[in-house]
Design an enzyme around this catalytic site. Structure first.
Site, PDB file in Angstrom:
ATOM      1  N   TYR A   1      40.346  38.211  45.555  1.00 40.91           N
ATOM      2  CA  TYR A   1      41.049  37.300  44.609  1.00 40.91           C
ATOM      3  C   TYR A   1      40.029  36.489  43.632  1.00 40.91           C
ATOM      4  O   TYR A   1      39.157  35.735  44.422  1.00 40.91           O
ATOM      5  CB  TYR A   1      41.802  36.455  45.628  1.00 40.91           C
ATOM      6  CG  TYR A   1      42.565  35.036  44.949  1.00 40.91           C
ATOM      7  CD1 TYR A   1      42.823  35.064  43.549  1.00 40.91           C
ATOM      8  CD2 TYR A   1      43.379  34.352  45.717  1.00 40.91           C
ATOM      9  CE1 TYR A   1      43.404  34.102  43.012  1.00 40.91           C
ATOM     10  CE2 TYR A   1      44.257  33.487  45.006  1.00 40.91           C
ATOM     11  CZ  TYR A   1      44.146  33.337  43.824  1.00 40.91           C
ATOM     12  OH  TYR A   1      45.118  32.365  43.239  1.00 40.91           O
TER      13      TYR A   1
ATOM     14  N   GLU B   1      51.753  35.253  48.751  1.00 45.18           N
ATOM     15  CA  GLU B   1      50.768  34.307  49.429  1.00 45.18           C
ATOM     16  C   GLU B   1      51.538  33.104  49.700  1.00 45.18           C
ATOM     17  O   GLU B   1      52.144  32.549  49.003  1.00 45.18           O
ATOM     18  CB  GLU B   1      49.820  34.011  48.426  1.00 45.18           C
ATOM     19  CG  GLU B   1      48.761  35.149  48.252  1.00 45.18           C
ATOM     20  CD  GLU B   1      47.554  34.993  47.253  1.00 45.18           C
ATOM     21  OE1 GLU B   1      46.482  35.699  47.225  1.00 45.18           O
ATOM     22  OE2 GLU B   1      47.527  33.680  46.984  1.00 45.18           O
TER      23      GLU B   1
ATOM     24  N   ASP C   1      42.592  22.201  45.674  1.00 49.94           N
ATOM     25  CA  ASP C   1      43.575  22.280  44.899  1.00 49.94           C
ATOM     26  C   ASP C   1      43.953  21.190  44.026  1.00 49.94           C
ATOM     27  O   ASP C   1      43.691  20.016  44.309  1.00 49.94           O
ATOM     28  CB  ASP C   1      44.812  22.349  45.981  1.00 49.94           C
ATOM     29  CG  ASP C   1      45.217  23.595  46.623  1.00 49.94           C
ATOM     30  OD1 ASP C   1      45.226  24.706  45.861  1.00 49.94           O
ATOM     31  OD2 ASP C   1      45.212  23.739  47.972  1.00 49.94           O
TER      32      ASP C   1
END
Ligand SMILES: Cc1ncc(COP(=O)(O)O)c(C=O)c1O
Lengths: 399, 265
Positions: free
Chosen positions: B175, B49, B60
């Site tokens: 995911y 990834e 993030d």
């Protein structure tokens, strides 16, 4: 669907708005949307909000004829909607009060907020104190230094100010950080966004809470001058004070709606925050809208003398009002805003916020070329007490 | 069959689980990007990834934010990232590469131009973090037309109705982000993951990768026991951040190889 009734159920204003967030936030936004949709139609909630606006915020705010400023320009009449007279000194409290009441209904006891100039932070800290809630305010470290006085005000009100050191260390990064807090502490936390940006339902909800401004004008103007104004002008950072004034007027097509962005050092210099005038559509902070970005899609740093307009995005409903032509967007430079600021002080005895001074400056420009029977209504979004240091520094003084 | 599906078939046949490292492309510099990808494969990565740096990485934590800042400081653009993948493909034709990033750089390039360039470069899948299924129709259509996989996130707060709609759109793998929070936050709750996976399997007939908060081989092994793939990001990015430049590939390689070994044991 009529423009006035937007957004659609997914939060879209034409191609703008929407919900552009990671999956981790979807549930919280769904919960907020369902709650808010039922509350906005709940007479008890509406009555509670109106009670707080009247007794705590001090509404309605008056409309005022700026006679000497009008005479100075020698043309159209300049009228002011006095949001500067609200508790905490700006329109921001209309929204924080509304969201704090939503937070209470949802049983959330912890409030988070982002702030640039500190006005929204102060307005959030204020309502948190009013309702006994914990309040955390994220603020770019650059702004913490520039706006020391507002940082102290927030602390006095019992809030915790968290300096943000990531990215460009300003408002957009504070918003990123508040979102990160929200994702992490989503169960007990309510995020009060300070402008008509962010993912759905925020642009709609923040607009609704500020629309009290436009609704008051709809009755105040005919009462005062016997008709609606020819144009309504408001400064646009994220666009909440402008959207609040504009929204009830969208169906009144005879009234021009004019948003005034921060031209900084001038559009040609690239150092400005005039997103609608010079930006391109993209995705940031959970919605699709106009953005200040480079050719690779990275968000670029903006500049304005007024911290409250120094934001690289703009509310998605403004993007749609621009594309459809229902509203017009122009820019005013730092220098022009400062000139209007000083004239307002000396001719009207009103110290305006630097943000609001942008709208005043454009009204002055327009008034000169219009006849005396025309009426320009400026939403004076806030007072300038917070700007003493900035203005003094610009004049070469230290306080 | 796509390179991603082929990889999962092969792993299933040999009774192993996928190890998927995440790194930000262009961190710490552009010249390291392709050597890092090869080092990850040599150390046992099954899929890579590759993070596309963005100025405002809202989902993030601090570690990956700093990686993004370092990559942007040296001027890494989406075009550069596609260039890294092309170069990687000259020596590696089998390891799938998934681009993971935010919507704005992709939209700035244009969805059609981006998907065409990604297919040309040898990209296999795309995950746009801030495109939930509701906003991703245009991109998934473009990706499907180029035979690229659309990877989606699922989270602890995703309800079954949403799992079903993700199941309809997703290809390649899904995911599952195991934490409420941003990347690099606290450690993973194994019990929670173990309860969630069977629920996801009811609605999604694709391999399930699990990530966020996996920092060591033991945890990777535990996650591999209940899912199909283990994604490790912040821990690797930390290694890149703290390694002297001349030790970077070696340090990263031995960290990943160690995790691989424990995971397969
Ligand atoms: C007085 C005042 N006006 C305007 C703004 C800009 O915000 P908006 O464009 O959302 O009204 C601010 C923001 O801090 C403000 O303090």
């Amino acid at each position: 669907m009529q423009m006035h009734d937007l957004p659609d159920s997914k939060g879209h204003f034409g191609p703008y708005g929407g919900v552009f967030v990671a999956e981790t936030l979807i549930h919280a936004l769904d919960e907020l949307r369902t709650t808010y949709e039922s509350l906005r139609a709940d007479p008890d909630f509406v009555a509670e909000f109106e009670y707080e606006l009247k007794h705590y915020v001090g509404r309605p705010s008056p409309v005022y004829f700026a006679k000497r400023l009008t005479e100075k320009c020698g043309g159209a009449q300049i009228w002011l909607k006095r949001e500067d007279l609200n508790h905490t000194g700006a329109h921001k409290i209309n929204n924080t009060m509304g969201q704090a009441l939503v937070a209470r209904r949802m049983g959330k006891k912890r409030i988070i907020a982002e702030t640039g100039a500190g006005q929204h932070g102060v307005a959030s800290a204020t309502v948190a104190a009013r309702f006994g809630m914990e309040c955390i305010v994220y603020m770019g470290i650059e702004d913490v230094h520039r706006q020391a006085q507002n940082v102290y005000r927030m602390k006095l009100l019992g809030a915790t100010v968290v300096p943000v050191e990531s990215g460009s260390r300003t408002l957009k990064d504070a918003l990123n950080e508040a979102m990160r807090d929200w994702v992490t502490n989503v169960e007990g936390t309510f995020y009060i966004i300070g402008t008509v940006a962010g993912p759905h339902p925020y642009p709609m909800m923040v607009r609704d809470f500020n629309a009290v401004v436009g609704r008051e004008l709809l009755t105040q103007m005919p009462e005062t001058i016997g008709r609606q104004p020819d144009a309504i002008l408001a400064c646009v950072g994220g666009g909440s004070n402008a959207m609040g004034a504009f929204h009830p007027y969208i169906p009144h097509e005879e009234v021009r709606l004019i948003g005034v962005e921060a031209g900084g050092f001038g559009i040609a210099t690239g150092k400005h925050a005039a997103t609608l005038c010079a930006g391109r559509p993209g995705v940031l902070h959970g919605n699709r809208t106009y953005l200040m970005q480079d050719e690779n899609g990275q968000i670029i740093e903006t500049h304005s003398i007024s911290a409250g307009l120094d934001y690289p995005g703009v509310g998605p409903e403004h993007a749609w009002l621009k594309d459809t032509g229902r509203a017009e967007y122009v820019s005013i430079t730092d220098e022009e805003a400062l000139e209007a600021f000083h004239l307002m002080c000396r001719l009207e005895g009103i110290i305006p916020a630097l943000e609001s001074s942008h709208a005043v400056a454009h009204a002055m420009k327009m008034a000169r070329d219009m006849s005396k029977d025309k009426v320009l209504l400026v939403n004076l979004s806030g007072r300038g007490d917070k700007d003493m240091n900035t203005v003094a520094t610009h004049s070469g003084l230290t306080l | 069959m796509s390179r991603i599906s082929a990889t999962f078939e092969r792993l299933r046949a040999s009774g192993r689980k996928a190890l998927i490292p995440f790194v930000t492309a262009g961190d710490p510099d552009k010249a390291s990007a392709v050597p890092i990808m090869h080092a990850l494969v040599d150390a046992g990565a099954d899929i890579i990834e590759l993070g596309v740096p963005f100025s405002d990485p809202m989902a993030d934590g601090p570690t990956i934010q700093r990686a993004s800042e370092r990559a942007l400081k040296v001027g890494t653009s989406l075009r550069d990232v596609l260039g890294f993948v092309s170069e990687f493909r000259t020596k590696n034709a089998t390891t799938p590469v998934v681009l993971m990033g935010y919507a704005n750089p992709v939209e700035a390039m244009g969805l059609e131009k981006f998907t065409a360039a990604a297919a040309d470069a040898g990209v296999d899948g795309v995950l746009v973090v801030d495109y939930p299924p509701e906003e991703s129709e245009a991109l998934t259509a473009q990706l499907r037309a180029r035979n690229l996989d659309s990877i989606f996130l699922l989270s602890p707060t995703t309800d079954e109705a949403r799992m079903e709609s993700v199941g309809r759109l997703a290809t390649g793998y899904v995911y599952y982000v195991s934490l409420k929070g941003v990347t690099g936050a606290a450690s993973i709750d194994l019990t929670e993951v173990a309860e969630k996976i069977p629920q996801i399997r009811k609605h999604v007939k694709l391999p399930i990768g699990v990530g966020f908060g996996i920092r060591d081989g033991e945890t990777a092994r535990a996650i591999a026991g209940i899912s199909d793939a283990v994604v490790i990001g912040s821990r690797l990015v930390q290694e890149i951040e703290s390694s002297p430049h001349d030790k970077l590939l070696a340090n990263l390689g031995s960290l990943v190889a160690g995790i691989r070994k424990t995971m397969d044991a």
